[in-house]
Design an enzyme around this catalytic site. Structure first.
Site, PDB file in Angstrom:
ATOM      1  N   SER A 153       0.922  -1.204  -0.042  1.00  0.00           N
ATOM      2  CA  SER A 153       0.052  -0.129   0.050  1.00  0.00           C
ATOM      3  C   SER A 153       0.812   1.159   0.146  1.00  0.00           C
ATOM      4  O   SER A 153       1.829   1.412   0.567  1.00  0.00           O
ATOM      5  CB  SER A 153      -1.025  -0.071   1.306  1.00  0.00           C
ATOM      6  OG  SER A 153      -1.314   1.197   1.485  1.00  0.00           O
ATOM      7  N   TYR A 176      -2.002   5.489  -4.666  1.00  0.00           N
ATOM      8  CA  TYR A 176      -2.853   6.303  -4.276  1.00  0.00           C
ATOM      9  C   TYR A 176      -2.447   7.752  -5.204  1.00  0.00           C
ATOM     10  O   TYR A 176      -1.275   7.935  -4.697  1.00  0.00           O
ATOM     11  CB  TYR A 176      -3.328   6.745  -2.831  1.00  0.00           C
ATOM     12  CG  TYR A 176      -4.027   5.696  -2.279  1.00  0.00           C
ATOM     13  CD1 TYR A 176      -5.360   5.120  -2.777  1.00  0.00           C
ATOM     14  CD2 TYR A 176      -3.796   5.153  -1.039  1.00  0.00           C
ATOM     15  CE1 TYR A 176      -6.014   4.365  -2.239  1.00  0.00           C
ATOM     16  CE2 TYR A 176      -4.376   4.091  -0.411  1.00  0.00           C
ATOM     17  CZ  TYR A 176      -5.707   3.577  -0.815  1.00  0.00           C
ATOM     18  OH  TYR A 176      -6.376   2.662  -0.308  1.00  0.00           O
ATOM     19  N   THR A 202      -5.331   2.530  -7.477  1.00  0.00           N
ATOM     20  CA  THR A 202      -6.439   2.265  -6.899  1.00  0.00           C
ATOM     21  C   THR A 202      -7.407   3.582  -7.125  1.00  0.00           C
ATOM     22  O   THR A 202      -7.055   4.692  -6.923  1.00  0.00           O
ATOM     23  CB  THR A 202      -6.302   2.141  -5.383  1.00  0.00           C
ATOM     24  OG1 THR A 202      -5.590   1.204  -4.948  1.00  0.00           O
ATOM     25  CG2 THR A 202      -7.678   1.982  -4.576  1.00  0.00           C
ATOM     26  N   LYS A 272      -7.076  -0.968  -9.990  1.00  0.00           N
ATOM     27  CA  LYS A 272      -7.675  -1.491  -9.105  1.00  0.00           C
ATOM     28  C   LYS A 272      -9.143  -0.843  -8.449  1.00  0.00           C
ATOM     29  O   LYS A 272      -8.931   0.553  -8.294  1.00  0.00           O
ATOM     30  CB  LYS A 272      -6.706  -1.678  -7.712  1.00  0.00           C
ATOM     31  CG  LYS A 272      -7.422  -2.422  -6.502  1.00  0.00           C
ATOM     32  CD  LYS A 272      -6.245  -2.411  -5.491  1.00  0.00           C
ATOM     33  CE  LYS A 272      -6.801  -3.225  -4.279  1.00  0.00           C
ATOM     34  NZ  LYS A 272      -7.712  -2.434  -3.199  1.00  0.00           N
ATOM     35  N   HIS A 296     -12.318  -2.425  -2.588  1.00  0.00           N
ATOM     36  CA  HIS A 296     -11.880  -2.162  -1.479  1.00  0.00           C
ATOM     37  C   HIS A 296     -12.441  -3.105  -0.297  1.00  0.00           C
ATOM     38  O   HIS A 296     -12.418  -2.381   0.919  1.00  0.00           O
ATOM     39  CB  HIS A 296     -11.965  -0.409  -1.459  1.00  0.00           C
ATOM     40  CG  HIS A 296     -10.634   0.117  -0.899  1.00  0.00           C
ATOM     41  ND1 HIS A 296      -9.843   1.001  -1.659  1.00  0.00           N
ATOM     42  CD2 HIS A 296     -10.134   0.060   0.531  1.00  0.00           C
ATOM     43  CE1 HIS A 296      -9.041   1.244  -0.892  1.00  0.00           C
ATOM     44  NE2 HIS A 296      -8.910   0.906   0.296  1.00  0.00           N
TER      45      HIS A 296
HETATM   46  C1  LIG Z   1      -7.363  -2.468   6.926  1.00  0.00           C
HETATM   47  C2  LIG Z   1      -7.535  -2.653   5.290  1.00  0.00           C
HETATM   48  C3  LIG Z   1      -6.772  -1.556   4.747  1.00  0.00           C
HETATM   49  C4  LIG Z   1      -6.660  -1.274   3.257  1.00  0.00           C
HETATM   50  N1  LIG Z   1      -5.737  -0.656   2.834  1.00  0.00           N
HETATM   51  C5  LIG Z   1      -5.708  -0.489   1.349  1.00  0.00           C
HETATM   52  C6  LIG Z   1      -4.830   0.392   0.610  1.00  0.00           C
HETATM   53  O1  LIG Z   1      -4.095   1.026   1.346  1.00  0.00           O
HETATM   54  N2  LIG Z   1      -4.623   0.483  -0.624  1.00  0.00           N
HETATM   55  C7  LIG Z   1      -5.923  -0.269  -1.441  1.00  0.00           C
HETATM   56  O2  LIG Z   1      -5.782  -0.309  -2.483  1.00  0.00           O
HETATM   57  N3  LIG Z   1      -6.614  -1.324  -0.831  1.00  0.00           N
HETATM   58  C8  LIG Z   1      -6.660  -1.185   0.656  1.00  0.00           C
HETATM   59  N4  LIG Z   1      -7.506  -1.975   1.210  1.00  0.00           N
HETATM   60  C9  LIG Z   1      -8.206  -3.062   0.497  1.00  0.00           C
HETATM   61  C10 LIG Z   1      -7.484  -4.193   0.107  1.00  0.00           C
HETATM   62  O3  LIG Z   1      -6.629  -3.983  -0.820  1.00  0.00           O
HETATM   63  C11 LIG Z   1      -8.715  -5.238  -0.650  1.00  0.00           C
HETATM   64  O4  LIG Z   1      -9.081  -4.824  -1.822  1.00  0.00           O
HETATM   65  C12 LIG Z   1      -9.581  -5.860   0.512  1.00  0.00           C
HETATM   66  O5  LIG Z   1      -9.004  -6.034   1.368  1.00  0.00           O
HETATM   67  C13 LIG Z   1     -10.096  -7.438  -0.058  1.00  0.00           C
HETATM   68  O6  LIG Z   1     -11.039  -7.576   0.603  1.00  0.00           O
HETATM   69  P1  LIG Z   1     -11.099  -8.574   1.974  1.00  0.00           P
HETATM   70  O7  LIG Z   1     -10.437  -8.032   2.967  1.00  0.00           O
HETATM   71  O8  LIG Z   1     -12.518  -9.197   1.946  1.00  0.00           O
HETATM   72  O9  LIG Z   1     -10.271 -10.033   1.225  1.00  0.00           O
HETATM   73  C14 LIG Z   1      -7.403  -2.189   2.395  1.00  0.00           C
HETATM   74  C15 LIG Z   1      -8.387  -3.104   3.079  1.00  0.00           C
HETATM   75  C16 LIG Z   1      -8.210  -3.357   4.614  1.00  0.00           C
HETATM   76  C17 LIG Z   1      -9.300  -4.315   5.299  1.00  0.00           C
END
Ligand SMILES: Cc1cc2nc3c(=O)[nH]c(=O)nc-3n(C[C@H](O)[C@H](O)[C@H](O)COP(=O)(O)O)c2cc1C
Length: 397
Positions: A153, A176, A202, A272, A296
């Site tokens: 990230s 981002y 993203t 994404k 997300h």
């Molecule tokens: C705590 C947390 C932080 C996340 N941070 C980012 C991030 O910084 N950038 C991003 O593109 N997606 C982020 N995501 C989304 C994840 O990349 C991913 O799309 C998502 O967690 C997938 O779903 P799942 O948790 O049900 O497996 C985050 C998700 C969570 C739960």
């Protein structure tokens, strides 16, 4: 053995089967395991005891401070999209083939010319120091040990240089956009200099993140003094952006901005956060190198579809011309199989590996990856598919 002997043996067995002694006899082999887990509600105490990824979730729920657990668990508003991600899988049934020789299954997956042993990758998740003292470094060590693709990230709590070093090779960098274009360029150049080959841009946060109600509620019941980590400038502990002046995420990203990013780097560009076929078609027109279906993890918009429900219309547009990735609610090998059947090339897991990280650090992440890989292998064997290529919509009812 003569007839009398075998008659005695049968009588003895009959006696044992009806005797309270049997309880003792049968318990003996399991005694060591039972020492740790005595009731169905007991938590696992080491990673090797896990039967599935939810065993780690239970430990994470107990170990994490409520605000951090809230940050991990939250969706937006009523968390309906979050639930839709997982629930959607239960409406999709598999159609198994029989009598296929699946003694060995090959899960090899190729993305941008590089081969991976499985299609399972680690999604970019911010702030991993909130879940374990080793944060993203522990995830990187696990990804290295099991040879999985790791995405990092922009809001990582360890730098892309350090994480790539622990991973043993450059990770894919999630981007981002920042409100300041020079800041965005700086991030891109840093990823390039660290040797990253792929930028994962993203684009799904236009609705903002101010409506994460589960997080807000769980923050209220966390009575710790949090100023140690949560004071000072915004993003102070985010090494990719902390050196910048007033870094701010650009939430409203447009096709113009995508073009600008496309034209400013030679790295492979994956978008994404795509949920519709039309947007996938536009991505192709805008020369992106890969498409990543995601909402997300239900944190970007409310009452949306589960990502697995979005996948078929996107796969129909992409037609295998570029790699197609997906995440959102994947908790079982069968879930992964279904996405592959609908045309995904690779499947990301988010919260499950953070449950593993929160519970047991690197070993937890490794075990989550092993469990899901084994489940996928078993699903492939059960369905009669020997390679990833053989998994098609023909296996979906
Ligand atoms: C705590 C947390 C932080 C996340 N941070 C980012 C991030 O910084 N950038 C991003 O593109 N997606 C982020 N995501 C989304 C994840 O990349 C991913 O799309 C998502 O967690 C997938 O779903 P799942 O948790 O049900 O497996 C985050 C998700 C969570 C739960």
């Amino acid at each position: 053995m003569n007839d009398i002997d075998s008659q005695h043996r049968r009588l003895l067995l009959k006696f044992l089967l009806t005797s309270p002694l049997l309880g003792l006899t049968m318990c003996t082999p399991g005694e060591t395991r039972k020492a740790a887990i005595k009731t169905l509600d007991d938590l696992i105490t080491q990673a090797s005891e896990a039967i599935n990824v939810f065993d780690f979730e239970k430990v994470a729920r107990q170990k994490l401070p409520s605000a951090h657990l809230g940050y991990l668990s939250t969706g937006v508003r009523d968390d309906a999209t979050l639930r839709a991600n997982s629930e959607a899988f239960s409406h999709i049934k598999l159609k198994m083939r029989r009598l296929v020789d699946t003694r060995s299954v090959d899960m090899t997956t190729e993305l941008f010319g590089k081969k991976w042993p499985t299609p399972i990758f680690l999604c970019p998740l911010s702030s991993q120091h909130a879940f374990h003292p080793d944060g993203e470094l522990a995830s990187a060590r696990a990804a290295k040990a099991k040879n999985h693709l790791q995405m990092l990230s922009t809001l990582t709590t360890e730098s892309v240089e350090d994480v790539s070093r622990e991973r043993g090779e450059p990770v894919w960098y999630q981007l981002y956009a920042l409100t300041d274009w020079n800041g965005t360029l700086e991030l891109i150049h840093r990823a390039e200099d660290a040797g990253c080959s792929v930028l994962v841009f993203t684009v799904d946060l236009a609705g903002g993140i101010g409506n994460r109600e589960t997080l807000e509620r769980m923050k209220r019941i966390d009575d710790r003094q949090c100023s140690n980590c949560h004071s000072g400038p915004k993003y102070a502990r985010r090494p990719m952006v902390s050196g910048m002046k007033d870094p701010e995420l650009e939430r409203i990203v447009t096709w113009d901005l995508l073009d600008k990013i496309r034209n400013s780097t030679k790295l492979k560009l994956v978008v994404k956060g795509i949920e519709r076929g039309e947007d996938a078609a536009l991505c192709m027109e805008h020369q992106v190198d890969g498409i990543y279906v995601s909402n997300h993890g239900g944190r970007a918009g409310e009452t949306g579809r589960g990502t697995i429900e979005c996948l078929p219309e996107i796969a129909a547009v992409v037609k295998k011309r570029v790699p197609l990735m997906i995440d959102g609610g994947f908790r079982r090998g069968t879930d992964i199989f279904k996405a592959l059947a609908f045309g995904a090339d690779a499947v990301g897991i988010g919260r499950p590996y953070i449950w593993g990280l929160s519970a047991f650090g690197q070993e937890g992440v490794e075990t989550v990856l092993t469990l899901l890989t084994n489940e996928l292998a078993m699903t492939m064997q059960g369905a009669g598919t020997r390679t990833i290529k053989e998994i098609t919509q023909d296996y979906i009812a």
